[in-house]
Design an enzyme around this catalytic site. Structure first.
Site, PDB file in Angstrom:
ATOM      1  CG  ASN A 147     -10.823  -0.688  -7.479  1.00  0.00           C
ATOM      2  OD1 ASN A 147      -9.781  -1.322  -7.301  1.00  0.00           O
ATOM      3  ND2 ASN A 147     -11.614  -0.342  -6.489  1.00  0.00           N
ATOM      4  NE  ARG A 285      -6.868   0.987   1.786  1.00  0.00           N
ATOM      5  CZ  ARG A 285      -7.397   0.946   0.566  1.00  0.00           C
ATOM      6  NH1 ARG A 285      -7.198   1.932  -0.297  1.00  0.00           N
ATOM      7  NH2 ARG A 285      -8.154  -0.084   0.201  1.00  0.00           N
ATOM      8  CD  GLN A 314     -10.762   6.358   3.419  1.00  0.00           C
ATOM      9  OE1 GLN A 314      -9.798   6.757   2.813  1.00  0.00           O
ATOM     10  NE2 GLN A 314     -11.579   5.477   2.903  1.00  0.00           N
ATOM     11  CG  HIS A 333     -11.101   5.883  -0.655  1.00  0.00           C
ATOM     12  ND1 HIS A 333     -10.757   4.942   0.278  1.00  0.00           N
ATOM     13  CD2 HIS A 333     -10.590   5.434  -1.821  1.00  0.00           C
ATOM     14  CE1 HIS A 333     -10.074   3.977  -0.299  1.00  0.00           C
ATOM     15  NE2 HIS A 333      -9.968   4.248  -1.575  1.00  0.00           N
TER      16      HIS A 333
HETATM   17  P1  NDP Z   1      -1.183  -5.362  -6.262  1.00  0.00           P
HETATM   18  O1  NDP Z   1      -1.312  -6.452  -5.271  1.00  0.00           O
HETATM   19  O2  NDP Z   1      -1.263  -5.669  -7.712  1.00  0.00           O
HETATM   20  O3  NDP Z   1       0.184  -4.595  -6.065  1.00  0.00           O
HETATM   21  C1  NDP Z   1       0.699  -4.277  -4.831  1.00  0.00           C
HETATM   22  C2  NDP Z   1       2.189  -4.138  -4.997  1.00  0.00           C
HETATM   23  O4  NDP Z   1       2.720  -3.586  -3.789  1.00  0.00           O
HETATM   24  C3  NDP Z   1       2.896  -5.458  -5.233  1.00  0.00           C
HETATM   25  O5  NDP Z   1       3.707  -5.317  -6.384  1.00  0.00           O
HETATM   26  C4  NDP Z   1       3.725  -5.606  -3.977  1.00  0.00           C
HETATM   27  O6  NDP Z   1       4.989  -6.117  -4.219  1.00  0.00           O
HETATM   28  C5  NDP Z   1       3.968  -4.177  -3.581  1.00  0.00           C
HETATM   29  N1  NDP Z   1       4.409  -4.062  -2.200  1.00  0.00           N
HETATM   30  C6  NDP Z   1       3.860  -4.625  -1.100  1.00  0.00           C
HETATM   31  N2  NDP Z   1       4.566  -4.293  -0.012  1.00  0.00           N
HETATM   32  C7  NDP Z   1       5.580  -3.507  -0.432  1.00  0.00           C
HETATM   33  C8  NDP Z   1       6.635  -2.860   0.231  1.00  0.00           C
HETATM   34  N3  NDP Z   1       6.807  -2.984   1.550  1.00  0.00           N
HETATM   35  N4  NDP Z   1       7.489  -2.127  -0.514  1.00  0.00           N
HETATM   36  C9  NDP Z   1       7.336  -2.036  -1.853  1.00  0.00           C
HETATM   37  N5  NDP Z   1       6.349  -2.622  -2.545  1.00  0.00           N
HETATM   38  C10 NDP Z   1       5.467  -3.363  -1.828  1.00  0.00           C
HETATM   39  O7  NDP Z   1      -2.295  -4.303  -5.854  1.00  0.00           O
HETATM   40  P2  NDP Z   1      -2.882  -3.066  -6.687  1.00  0.00           P
HETATM   41  O8  NDP Z   1      -1.792  -2.442  -7.455  1.00  0.00           O
HETATM   42  O9  NDP Z   1      -4.126  -3.456  -7.408  1.00  0.00           O
HETATM   43  O10 NDP Z   1      -3.336  -2.128  -5.470  1.00  0.00           O
HETATM   44  C11 NDP Z   1      -2.373  -1.588  -4.588  1.00  0.00           C
HETATM   45  C12 NDP Z   1      -3.056  -0.866  -3.454  1.00  0.00           C
HETATM   46  O11 NDP Z   1      -3.728   0.286  -3.938  1.00  0.00           O
HETATM   47  C13 NDP Z   1      -4.154  -1.655  -2.743  1.00  0.00           C
HETATM   48  O12 NDP Z   1      -3.627  -2.545  -1.791  1.00  0.00           O
HETATM   49  C14 NDP Z   1      -4.966  -0.569  -2.097  1.00  0.00           C
HETATM   50  O13 NDP Z   1      -4.404  -0.215  -0.854  1.00  0.00           O
HETATM   51  C15 NDP Z   1      -4.785   0.602  -3.058  1.00  0.00           C
HETATM   52  N6  NDP Z   1      -6.021   0.836  -3.828  1.00  0.00           N
HETATM   53  C16 NDP Z   1      -6.642   2.042  -3.712  1.00  0.00           C
HETATM   54  C17 NDP Z   1      -7.832   2.273  -4.348  1.00  0.00           C
HETATM   55  C18 NDP Z   1      -8.496   3.613  -4.281  1.00  0.00           C
HETATM   56  O14 NDP Z   1      -9.669   3.718  -4.608  1.00  0.00           O
HETATM   57  N7  NDP Z   1      -7.809   4.649  -3.866  1.00  0.00           N
HETATM   58  C19 NDP Z   1      -8.502   1.230  -5.141  1.00  0.00           C
HETATM   59  C20 NDP Z   1      -7.701   0.040  -5.307  1.00  0.00           C
HETATM   60  C21 NDP Z   1      -6.538  -0.155  -4.626  1.00  0.00           C
HETATM   61  P3  NDP Z   1       5.366  -7.641  -4.302  1.00  0.00           P
HETATM   62  O15 NDP Z   1       4.084  -8.380  -4.405  1.00  0.00           O
HETATM   63  O16 NDP Z   1       6.212  -7.625  -5.525  1.00  0.00           O
HETATM   64  O17 NDP Z   1       6.076  -7.937  -3.063  1.00  0.00           O
END
Ligand code: NDP
Length: 385
Positions: A147, A285, A314, A333
């Site tokens: 998603n 989140r 939630q 959400h």
């Molecule tokens: P990804 O795993 O593709 O991307 C997460 C990114 O966050 C990575 O690039 C990672 O960086 C980065 N990251 C992690 N920790 C840090 C930090 N401390 N500072 C900066 N960047 C950081 O996940 P998605 O993009 O698919 O999803 C992201 C989040 O969105 C999910 O974990 C979830 O919480 C939320 N979400 C919400 C939904 C909703 O319905 N509202 C649905 C789907 C997701 P790197 O790996 O480069 O270290």
């Protein structure tokens, strides 16, 4: 035979749908970047049906029962007398969606000696205490990418809704008014603004790509830098700290997972360092933002608007201050649970179950925790305490 305990949100108050607004879904084979969409051997549901609520059962009952497993589906998830806690002690697999999360705390994990697999039907496994899952050697898996694009579309919608003052203007129409000055007094163009994302993973990068045609200046902060050709293509400015990015942006969107490094990131100090009149959109989140600091910043006018769909806990209680704070565009959400997304993560859940029951390894990109350590996507994007 395994007991599979599945926590889903309640059916619509109007009852489980008997018909839908559209007749089908567009067909996709790959996500951007090439990862294939979920590919179970079979599905037993109609793509486009409501699968994420209790009656939808993620389309899993026929499959699981044909193998002799027991499927328990409930929305009753809170407290020691909940159906969830009653079934937890003999559950081998727990499934829930972040929209209606079955929180797997250290206490609950201690009460689940048979638990082997916790599946997030969707993305974001922060409702599972990952350190405790590591200690108990429970595998945690999610349907990576299922998603991400759904959320990125929601982010763009919310940015435009805030900047252009859409929701209050719509309300004037519903209330029978024609109050153009009231609508226009908080309405701006996005063009020319500085827009930044905290994290440029699957969602963050998709947001950047979708915003490029709006002629904004794009920024990102991430622990790992994007390839140089992507930075060049989108004309991105990378920041080595969230503080540096937040200080120059008119709009900030949060797209990182919730884990120890990101919890409470947007508190008084960081928000205070943002421009007066900035907008903040958080579909990642709720706990990444300090609840009271957001309310204070909207009330003082330091933030011009806040929108998102994620809360803590939630479902949010009726008196949660984000329901009534000024200039907000919150929804429950929902951004990752469009009917389109549901078809993908229901299929991904089925794919994970097929692998598990056939003794095959799960796709590496679906793994968050495995064999007592962060693994796969979890190793890249999360941290444990
Ligand atoms: P990804 O795993 O593709 O991307 C997460 C990114 O966050 C990575 O690039 C990672 O960086 C980065 N990251 C992690 N920790 C840090 C930090 N401390 N500072 C900066 N960047 C950081 O996940 P998605 O993009 O698919 O999803 C992201 C989040 O969105 C999910 O974990 C979830 O919480 C939320 N979400 C919400 C939904 C909703 O319905 N509202 C649905 C789907 C997701 P790197 O790996 O480069 O270290």
């Amino acid at each position: 035979m395994a007991k599979v305990l599945c926590v889903l949100y309640p059916d619509p108050v109007s009852g489980y749908p008997t018909e839908y607004a559209r007749d089908g879904l567009p067909r996709l084979d790959h996500y951007p970047g090439g990862q294939t969409v979920p590919s179970p051997e079979k599905i037993d549901f109609m793509p486009g049906a409501l699968l994420g609520s209790v009656t939808g059962e993620l389309g899993l009952r026929g499959y699981l029962e044909s193998l002799g497993h027991e499927l328990v589906v409930t929305s009753d998830k809170e407290g020691p007398d909940s159906e969830f806690e009653r079934h937890l002690p003999d559950a081998e697999i727990v499934i829930s969606q972040p929209f209606w999360p079955a929180y797997l705390t250290p206490e609950r994990l201690a009460k689940a000696p048979l638990l082997k697999l916790a599946i997030t039907a969707g993305i974001g496994s922060d409702h599972v205490d990952l350190s405790a899952a590591i200690a108990h050697r429970v595998t945690v898996a999610e349907v990576t990418y299922s998603n991400s694009i759904s959320v990125s579309e929601h982010v763009v919608m919310m940015i435009l809704a805030l900047v252009r003052n859409y929701l209050p203007s719509h309300q004037w129409v519903r209330d029978g008014g024609w109050n153009i000055a009231d609508c226009a007094a908080r309405s701006y163009d996005l063009e020319g603004m500085d827009v930044g994302t905290v994290a440029a993973g699957r969602i963050g990068l998709a947001v950047l790509r979708r915003l490029r045609p709006f002629d904004v200046r794009l920024h990102y902060y991430d622990r790992h830098r994007l390839p140089a050709e992507v930075e060049e293509e989108l004309n991105l400015t990378w920041h080595d700290s969230v503080e540096s990015m937040a200080a120059v942006c008119d709009v900030v969107t949060i797209n990182c997972p919730l884990h120890p490094e990101t919890e409470g990131m947007f508190g008084d100090a960081l928000i205070g360092a943002m421009k007066r009149g900035a907008y903040l959109v958080n579909t990642a989140r709720g706990k990444i933002c300090d609840r009271e600091a957001i309310v204070r910043a909207l009330e003082s006018g330091h933030l011009a608007g806040y929108a998102g769909d994620v809360w803590y806990p939630q479902p949010a209680p009726a008196d949660h201050p984000w329901r009534t704070m000024p200039h907000h565009g919150m929804t429950p959400h929902i951004s990752g649970t469009t009917l389109t997304a549901q078809a993908r993560y229901a299929a991904g859940t089925r794919e994970i179950l097929e692998s598990y029951f056939q003794g095959r390894p799960l796709r590496d990109e679906y793994l968050i925790v495995d064999s007592g350590a962060l693994a796969g996507t979890g190793q890249h994007s999360y941290s444990a305490r």
